[in-house]
Design an enzyme around this catalytic site. Structure first.
Site, PDB file in Angstrom:
ATOM      1  CB  CYS A  13      -0.898   0.007   1.235  1.00  0.00           C
ATOM      2  SG  CYS A  13      -1.853  -1.503   1.448  1.00  0.00           S
TER       3      CYS A  13
ATOM      4  NE  ARG B 230       5.063   2.764  -2.344  1.00  0.00           N
ATOM      5  CZ  ARG B 230       5.819   2.027  -1.540  1.00  0.00           C
ATOM      6  NH1 ARG B 230       5.261   1.072  -0.828  1.00  0.00           N
ATOM      7  NH2 ARG B 230       7.107   2.227  -1.449  1.00  0.00           N
TER       8      ARG B 230
ATOM      9  CD1 TRP C 207      -2.395  -5.163  -4.535  1.00  0.00           C
ATOM     10  CD2 TRP C 207      -1.804  -6.272  -2.693  1.00  0.00           C
ATOM     11  NE1 TRP C 207      -2.245  -6.484  -4.876  1.00  0.00           N
ATOM     12  CE2 TRP C 207      -1.882  -7.194  -3.767  1.00  0.00           C
ATOM     13  CE3 TRP C 207      -1.457  -6.752  -1.424  1.00  0.00           C
ATOM     14  CZ2 TRP C 207      -1.615  -8.544  -3.608  1.00  0.00           C
ATOM     15  CZ3 TRP C 207      -1.199  -8.102  -1.261  1.00  0.00           C
ATOM     16  CH2 TRP C 207      -1.274  -8.981  -2.354  1.00  0.00           C
TER      17      TRP C 207
ATOM     18  CG  ASN D 110       3.106  -0.499   2.883  1.00  0.00           C
ATOM     19  OD1 ASN D 110       2.544  -1.489   2.428  1.00  0.00           O
ATOM     20  ND2 ASN D 110       4.352  -0.185   2.563  1.00  0.00           N
ATOM     21  N   GLY D 111       1.743  -2.733   5.229  1.00  0.00           N
ATOM     22  CA  GLY D 111       2.400  -3.882   5.834  1.00  0.00           C
ATOM     23  C   GLY D 111       1.385  -4.892   6.343  1.00  0.00           C
TER      24      GLY D 111
ATOM     25  CD  GLU E  19       9.932 -10.375 -17.756  1.00  0.00           C
ATOM     26  OE1 GLU E  19       9.558  -9.188 -17.870  1.00  0.00           O
ATOM     27  OE2 GLU E  19       9.792 -11.032 -16.706  1.00  0.00           O
TER      28      GLU E  19
ATOM     29  CE  LYS F 102       7.191  -7.278 -17.830  1.00  0.00           C
ATOM     30  NZ  LYS F 102       7.280  -8.126 -16.638  1.00  0.00           N
TER      31      LYS F 102
ATOM     32  CD  GLU G  84       3.684  -9.054 -14.476  1.00  0.00           C
ATOM     33  OE1 GLU G  84       4.081  -8.799 -13.339  1.00  0.00           O
ATOM     34  OE2 GLU G  84       4.270  -8.637 -15.495  1.00  0.00           O
TER      35      GLU G  84
ATOM     36  CG  HIS H  77      10.991 -34.073 -21.540  1.00  0.00           C
ATOM     37  ND1 HIS H  77      11.341 -35.398 -21.426  1.00  0.00           N
ATOM     38  CD2 HIS H  77      12.010 -33.475 -22.220  1.00  0.00           C
ATOM     39  CE1 HIS H  77      12.511 -35.601 -21.994  1.00  0.00           C
ATOM     40  NE2 HIS H  77      12.944 -34.452 -22.485  1.00  0.00           N
TER      41      HIS H  77
ATOM     42  CE  LYS I 122       7.261  -0.926 -11.192  1.00  0.00           C
ATOM     43  NZ  LYS I 122       7.446  -1.629 -12.472  1.00  0.00           N
TER      44      LYS I 122
END
Length: 605
Positions: A2, A27, A74, A98-99, A477, A481, A484, A500, A600
């Site tokens: 947050c 955030r 968040w 925040n936490g 990656e 992306k 996301e 496999h 983020k």
């Protein structure tokens, strides 16, 4: 994850709070709220969803007062709704946080014995309830806040605001970043310098365990033992913290387009003639026997790529670990090990915890970061900035390529120090690196072809990415992306692993994106492509002109990039992976910069 902000100002606080929260919205954007003290009265406004909803609410139901705190959320404990939105209040106390408070259930049970009952699903409300409880025991506002802080277990950045106290904010941090901004007869608090840049150019960062008692003209910082301490104030470059889209539709588009420029800036910062300009405090790589690299998400894939460079070029064994797993394995760390941590924000909770595990065990702690004043940077023996500039889009783009650049330079430095690269060969490799920003520009010119392929990929439910060697981490990656920001299920695989298991997924509805420059592994990758096409799969080949010619015309789509040495291919091939994800998301109409459920800066475990 947050963002929090506080203002003790000379003007109405609400506009400043909302503007600061807008800069912190990367955030978290599940809900937002502010609280102010006006004529001694504490009031708050909260809204679910993005900050614009709070802005609309304040138009119709304004909030006066020159002292206030704000929060963009968040969600961790409790669903995103108005009841669970911050600031949380109990009587004369309002709190933003925040936490995560790990012992909130025990504290709630204790408070319930005093007939103090929670009204929300959050851990944060417990802080307000507890502070209120201490106020009822005739403690002062500062002492009540400090007594409350002493009971909290977990990670937090906190700001307390009290009814009847329009010249007081109590702020504290443990495990989450927090800074004080200094004005002329005004003081500010924020999760990072970005939030405070329009208000001040002078920042004091709180250290772990600090508690700050702040008024408009003074501030006092107490360390975790309660002793008064002085923390250094720093000037920040407010121009470097400017947040705008510069004419682009999305921050992500802007940040993709900025990569030639920021890479050139990073190279200028690190290259000196035919040599690499790195800190003298780096470890002597002739004495390093092993490296351990730790990171999360995209930064983890940067480490996986760097493993190839360190092992192939510097002949240095490297272990790469996901930060959230690393310390719980309790891995043995030999004294001849250098531990390296990669984080864009420098505040990633799991990565910071892993760093602290390695302290006293590893011979040296290095970090690759984008925020020089971050916790990870301050707690490292050597911190190497990536020079990417502020990155607002939740899906990392320019930070990733700048991380790769910094890690490659470090690998070249290690190889040179270990006697594996002559001065002439090193100079040649640095000349190749200097040409890379121009090749980035050429690659960005391929955007129309990439966008055309992405619009069709956007219709798929599942997508596979394949790569060999250094392209394998890029496949991971690229898949990250895409999922996301477009919410398409995507997976990355080493090309040789296709048979496999993943080949069972192949049919005409599953696009397969193959990252394959014409290198020593190209022929093997082409064989894997043929296996896909033989089963009706659609292959989108990302390669160079030599690879396109060798692969032939049977592939569904071919995206042709400039030819680069194999060592540099991961940096260049990151761009089409980013653009494919971006255009697929645009085609699907998703929120590119603020995808659902993400934030983020991940400052909680």
């Amino acid at each position: 994850m947050c963002g929090i902000v506080g203002v003790l100002g000379q003007h109405e606080a609400a506009p400043f709070l909302v503007d600061a929260l807008r800069r912190l919205e990367y955030r978290g954007y599940d809900s937002a709220g502010i609280a102010t003290v006006n004529d001694g009265k504490l009031e708050r406004r909260r809204a679910v969803g993005k900050l614009v909803n709070l802005s609309d609410l304040l138009v119709h139901d304004p909030l006066a007062g020159k002292s206030g705190i704000g929060h963009t959320r968040w969600a961790t404990h409790g669903a995103p709704n108005t009841t669970n939105a911050h600031p949380h209040r109990s009587g004369p106390v309002a709190v933003v946080h925040n936490g995560i408070i790990e012992n909130f259930k025990e504290l709630r049970a204790e408070l319930a014995e005093h007939q103090i009952v929670a009204q929300t699903d959050t851990d944060t409300e417990t802080i307000a309830l507890l502070a209120h409880h201490y106020l009822q025991q005739d403690l002062s506002h500062v002492d009540a806040a400090r007594a409350c802080l002493a009971r909290l277990e977990g990670a937090f950045a906190l700001a307390f605001l009290f009814e009847g106290q329009d010249d007081l904010i109590v702020a504290a941090r443990k495990g989450s970043p927090l800074a004080i901004g200094h004005g002329d007869g005004e003081m500010f608090v924020g999760s990072d310098a970005i939030a405070l840049a329009p208000l001040t150019d002078t920042i004091t960062y709180l250290e772990e365990g600090d508690c700050a008692i702040i008024t408009r003209r003074t501030f006092e910082i107490l360390d975790e033992t309660g002793q008064r301490v002085a923390r250094q104030s720093r000037k920040i470059n407010t121009a470097a913290t400017r947040v705008d889209k510069a004419g682009h539709k999305h921050f992500m588009a802007k940040e993709i387009a900025e990569q030639p420029t920021v890479l050139a800036d990073a190279l200028r910062a690190y290259l000196d003639g035919n040599g690499i300009n790195l800190p003298d405090t780096l470890p002597d790589f002739t004495q390093v026997q092993r490296m351990t690299m730790v990171a999360c998400g995209t930064a983890y894939y940067a480490c996986l790529t760097a493993k190839y460079w360190f092992e192939q070029i510097a002949r240095l064994p490297v272990e790469v670990d996901i930060a959230s797993e690393f310390r719980y394995r309790e891995p043995p760390i030999s004294p001849a090990t250098t531990a390296l941590f990669v984080s864009q924000s420098g505040e990633t909770a799991d990565t910071l915890a892993a760093l602290r595990y390695c302290k006293g065990r590893a011979d040296s702690i290095l970090s690759v970061i984008n925020v020089g004043e971050s916790s990870i940077a301050r707690e490292s023996d050597v911190a190497l900035p990536i020079h990417a500039g502020i990155e607002i889009g939740v899906a990392s783009t320019k930070a990733f390529t700048c991380q790769l650049n910094t890690l490659l330079l470090l690998a070249l430095h290690a190889a040179s120090q270990r006697g594996l690269l002559s001065a002439d060969v090193l100079a040649e490799k640095l000349t190749q690196l200097r040409a890379l920003p121009g090749l980035f520009n050429i690659t960005l010119d391929r955007d129309p072809a990439i966008a055309d392929a992405a619009r069709q990929i956007a219709e798929a439910r599942d997508v596979l990415f394949l790569g060999r060697g250094m392209m394998y981490p890029l496949a991971l990656e690229g898949a990250l992306k895409l999922k996301e920001i477009s919410y398409i299920h995507a997976e990355g695989y080493a090309s040789g692993e296709l048979k496999h298991g993943p080949i069972a997924l192949i049919d005409k509805a599953v696009p397969v994106i193959v990252l394959a420059p014409r290198d020593a592994l190209f022929e093997k990758t082409v064989s894997n492509m043929q296996e896909v096409m033989a089963r009706g799969g659609k292959v989108c080949l990302v390669t160079d002109s030599a690879g396109a010619e060798a692969a032939g015309s049977d592939v569904w789509r071919t995206i042709v990039l400039p030819q680069v040495p194999a060592t540099l291919a991961p940096l260049l091939y990151a761009l089409p992976a980013q653009l494919l994800a971006y255009h697929a998301a645009v085609a699907k109409g998703t929120d590119v910069d603020q995808p659902r459920n993400l934030a983020k800066s991940v400052t909680v475990e």
